[in-house]
Design a protein around this motif. Sequence first.
Motif, short mmCIF file in Angstrom:
data_model
loop_
_atom_site.label_atom_id
_atom_site.label_comp_id
_atom_site.label_asym_id
_atom_site.label_seq_id
_atom_site.Cartn_x
_atom_site.Cartn_y
_atom_site.Cartn_z
N HIS A 232 23.32 23.06 29.16
CA HIS A 232 22.65 23.60 28.45
C HIS A 232 21.98 25.00 28.56
O HIS A 232 21.32 25.11 29.56
N ILE A 233 22.44 26.43 28.72
CA ILE A 233 21.28 27.28 28.74
C ILE A 233 21.34 27.97 27.36
O ILE A 233 21.19 28.10 26.03
N PHE A 234 19.72 28.89 27.58
CA PHE A 234 18.57 28.82 26.15
C PHE A 234 18.87 30.55 26.72
O PHE A 234 17.67 31.17 27.92
N GLU A 236 17.18 33.58 24.36
CA GLU A 236 16.15 33.83 22.88
C GLU A 236 15.82 35.06 22.01
O GLU A 236 16.42 36.06 23.59
N ARG A 359 9.48 28.57 17.05
CA ARG A 359 10.27 28.59 17.93
C ARG A 359 10.55 26.90 18.50
O ARG A 359 9.94 26.51 18.83
N THR A 361 14.58 24.45 20.47
CA THR A 361 15.74 24.64 21.68
C THR A 361 16.39 23.65 20.88
O THR A 361 15.37 22.28 20.66
N ALA A 370 27.76 26.18 21.21
CA ALA A 370 26.92 26.69 20.98
C ALA A 370 26.29 26.71 19.68
O ALA A 370 26.61 25.67 18.69
N MET A 398 17.28 30.87 18.96
CA MET A 398 17.31 30.28 19.79
C MET A 398 18.34 30.04 19.71
O MET A 398 18.97 29.03 19.59
N LEU A 399 19.19 30.31 21.29
CA LEU A 399 20.56 30.27 21.10
C LEU A 399 20.93 28.97 22.60
O LEU A 399 20.33 29.30 23.19
N SER A 400 21.49 28.07 22.05
CA SER A 400 21.85 27.20 23.43
C SER A 400 23.16 26.99 23.18
O SER A 400 24.29 26.71 21.99
N HIS A 403 27.51 26.24 29.55
CA HIS A 403 27.78 26.98 30.62
C HIS A 403 29.25 26.46 30.91
O HIS A 403 29.50 27.80 31.51
#
Lengths: 430, 331
Positions: A232-234, A236, A359, A361, A370, A398-400, A403
């Motif tokens: 996962h990449i996060f 914001e 906020r 995740t 995503a 907040m987008l996950s 990757h």
Amino acid sequence: MPVPIIMPKFGFTLESCQIVQWLVREGDRVRSGDPLCEVTTDKVNMEVEATEDGVVHQILYQAGDIVPVTEVICYLLREGEVAEAAPASAPNATPLARRIAESNHLDLAAVQGSGRDGKIMRRDVEQALKVRATPAARRLAAEHGIDLAQVPGTGPAGRVQGTDVRAVIAERAAQAAPEPPVAPARPLGKRDTQDMAPPSFPAPTDRHVVRLEGMRRTIAQRLQKSFQTAPHIFLEATADMSAIEGLRKTLKARHEKLSVTAVLIKACAWALLKHPALNATLENDEISYWHTANIGMAVALPDGLIVPVIHNAEKLSLQSIQQEVDRLADLARQGKLTLDQVSGGTFTISNMGMFGVDRFTAIINPPQVAILAVGRIVQQFVPDAEGKPVLRPMLNLMLSADHRVVDGAHAAHFLRDLRLVLETPSLLAW
Amino acid sequence: MPELRELTYAEALREGLRQLMEEDERVFLIGEDIGVYGGAFGVTAGLIEQFGAERVIDTPISEAGIAGACIGAALTGMRPIGEIQFMDFVTLSMEQLVLQAAKVRFMFGGKASVPMVLRMPGGSGTGAAAQHSESLENWFVHVPGLKVVMPSTPYDAKGLLRASVQDNNPVIFVEHKLLYKTKGHVPEEPYIVPLSQSKVVREGAHLTVVATSIMVNRALQAAEELAKEGIELEVIDPRTLKPLDDAPIIESVKKTGRALVVHEAVEMGGFGGEIVARIAASEAFDYLEAPIRRLAGLDIPIPYNRELEYHAVPQVESIVREARKLVKGEY
């Protein structure tokens, strides 16, 4: 392996056929397509044909017998195959019984058949798979997540007793018990020996235990798999929701409802079509880039959550989306969603703003790549063009992203456009 | 410490009757041969001398009349205590008890009540054959409006009698012929054993035995036997069959995981079925380690032959046998 010849299912509603006469005898050589026997449904007579070349080996039913469809009626030996290999010694069971037994690792030799000539039927296998256990044993097994089938029973006819389950629980506890701490290097007083008594676990009455099953089990498996396999990449971003809030106010004055969720679905659909890398699914080493935005929205339920999907959100008006959101959320809470309504999603939004969350995740909902986690709209001072503080309704996004499929830049561009469209909703008309 | 005073079951009842009659002029006795003769089992011996024939009324052989007179007297404010000589003959009183005594209070919207007690000895073991040995208590359990009491000890007999007389509903008070001569501690001063309180008469970890009337004694003897083998029975006496206090039974089964119900009445359609059903339907179900079993009378009229009579109903040996099987996991 000898070739089984089954009673064909000649029609959808056909359940059994009667054998009128055999056209071959055991030992006869047949070619593929040769008629083996004549059978009759309640309407017509038909022939059952050999499916391969071979020698008729075992005729299991006689003329006059009524045979359920898919039941083996005889076997053919292939060229060179010897009779010993025939399943004569194998338990005589219906294909269904055999399949159920196989999938449950049940040895058919141990099953008593109740069908004609001792044939093992489905009911026999199901009976054999039933675990005999006392109510006490069942309760204990359920409380401790123990599979009763794995507990050796000491009761009459092998019935599993509560004591048997307790033995397994004790065994597990012993295995799971941590290494005892190193004893202090001083003589043991009474107090110390007390301290070394076996750890006392809270009595079962101090809690209640629920098996990991049903929806909870599905959630657990999917989320664990996602978080363990998808890196996962996060990312914001914060969007100024002034324009949206203005729109909502206008609609409210007209007694029309527009929720932040509906807005987000429309905005995401808009942005996703511009950034297909995020509107994708990853399955079996294949990335599918979807041409429609089917957006799932997480709906909290008392005992879990479910994600109904708004299909083709890019084509729907905000008003249609709002209606669809309300309808699906209702169905979700009533547990009446159909499979179609929860599948086919290409992207998911989880909005916890209504719960007062600023906020958070989210974990990606596989096979999607995503998910957007949305907090609440917060009134914040932000600098205006002249650098003076102005109060604005700000929304945290907040987008996950997975990757493996989504590069950081893809995600960033998507988030930039999402923010843009939220701050300038008139773009939706573009 | 002074030794505890002991009375027989019959003496305890007699003392209870006497004290109730001394205290309350509304209490009177009515039945067959209860006066000069003192009752078929001697329970009322001497009472006619003390209270006179006005309050200890001998009747002809007329069970419907005894029950009917009790109902009428109770409706007009008396506290009658009737005696049916043998429980078998309560069959003749059924219309009065079932259609009148049990219903009046409800059909008159609570404006009338029938505070009567009808005593009757049930049970076999005296060689009195099929028409003098029945255990019919469950007939009354099945009738809304009646209470059914079944004491097993002298102490409970006296205390439950008092509670029954003071109750404003018709109470069927079932005694047992073989219990009349059993002895136990009975305080002299009046006391009440409340209705609808089951009693754990012996604590044990391995099996809950619910027994009524004489079967309580037999269950306790069986428990002594089994204790030598390390099997501990928990024996519960409901004492009042209706309204039934089932909580101690359910609690007990949660502890032991096994239950045996013992009564003398015929098993088929007997009170044991009610107990079994209460257990099976309760939270105790999840604690069961074996099927719930009943041990009760055979489905036959009580035979005259003493050997056959003995085997027609549960005895200490059969309770021991059945309890052992349950605990050893043979069921």
